[in-house]
Scaffold this motif. Sequence first.
Motif, PDB file in Angstrom:
ATOM      1  N   ASP A 176       0.823  -1.210   0.000  1.00 10.34           N
ATOM      2  CA  ASP A 176       0.000   0.000   0.000  1.00 10.34           C
ATOM      3  C   ASP A 176       0.859   1.262   0.000  1.00 10.34           C
ATOM      4  OD1 ASP A 176      -2.222  -1.593   0.025  1.00 10.34           O
ATOM      5  OD2 ASP A 176      -2.605  -1.344   2.173  1.00 10.34           O
ATOM      6  N   CYS A 177       2.073   1.180   0.545  1.00  6.07           N
ATOM      7  CA  CYS A 177       2.958   2.336   0.666  1.00  6.07           C
ATOM      8  C   CYS A 177       4.031   2.369  -0.416  1.00  6.07           C
ATOM      9  CB  CYS A 177       3.633   2.326   2.027  1.00  6.07           C
ATOM     10  SG  CYS A 177       2.482   2.437   3.392  1.00  6.07           S
ATOM     11  N   ALA A 178       3.951   1.511  -1.368  1.00  9.03           N
ATOM     12  CA  ALA A 178       5.000   1.406  -2.381  1.00  9.03           C
ATOM     13  C   ALA A 178       5.135   2.679  -3.206  1.00  9.03           C
ATOM     14  CB  ALA A 178       4.738   0.215  -3.298  1.00  9.03           C
ATOM     15  N   ASP A 179       4.052   3.444  -3.373  1.00  6.09           N
ATOM     16  CA  ASP A 179       4.102   4.651  -4.192  1.00  6.09           C
ATOM     17  C   ASP A 179       4.665   5.855  -3.445  1.00  6.09           C
ATOM     18  OD1 ASP A 179       2.977   3.143  -6.158  1.00  6.09           O
ATOM     19  OD2 ASP A 179       0.942   3.873  -5.814  1.00  6.09           O
ATOM     20  N   GLU A 180       4.733   5.800  -2.115  1.00  7.21           N
ATOM     21  CA  GLU A 180       5.222   6.932  -1.333  1.00  7.21           C
ATOM     22  C   GLU A 180       6.739   7.056  -1.466  1.00  7.21           C
ATOM     23  OE1 GLU A 180       3.867   6.800   2.665  1.00  7.21           O
ATOM     24  OE2 GLU A 180       1.806   6.414   2.080  1.00  7.21           O
ATOM     25  N   VAL A 181       7.191   8.298  -1.555  1.00  5.08           N
ATOM     26  CA  VAL A 181       8.610   8.559  -1.712  1.00  5.08           C
ATOM     27  C   VAL A 181       9.122   9.246  -0.451  1.00  5.08           C
ATOM     28  CG1 VAL A 181      10.329   9.840  -3.039  1.00  5.08           C
ATOM     29  CG2 VAL A 181       8.370   8.813  -4.192  1.00  5.08           C
TER      30      VAL A 181
END
Length: 79
Positions: free
Chosen positions: A11-16
């Motif tokens: 779920d957090c893979a897109d956060e940088v």
Amino acid sequence: MKNTSSFKPEDCADEVVQDEYLFDYNSGKRDRFAGKLGQDRLMVCLDADVAAVFKSAESVNHVLRAIITSLPATKKDTS
């Protein structure tokens, strides 16, 4: 039955995560606990073994007041 959702790393893979974040100190707010202590109070940290005996501030104050009354009176320096 559990009402909490489980955490999924995908779920957090897109956060940088950035190397540096800029903080606007003009928009910051004062610590909400800063005024709670007051001028006539002092906060101390008790060691774990001492904290296990005392469960409230009132119990600590009661024992400390008993010790204070048993101390010999001292004269204040008038210099």
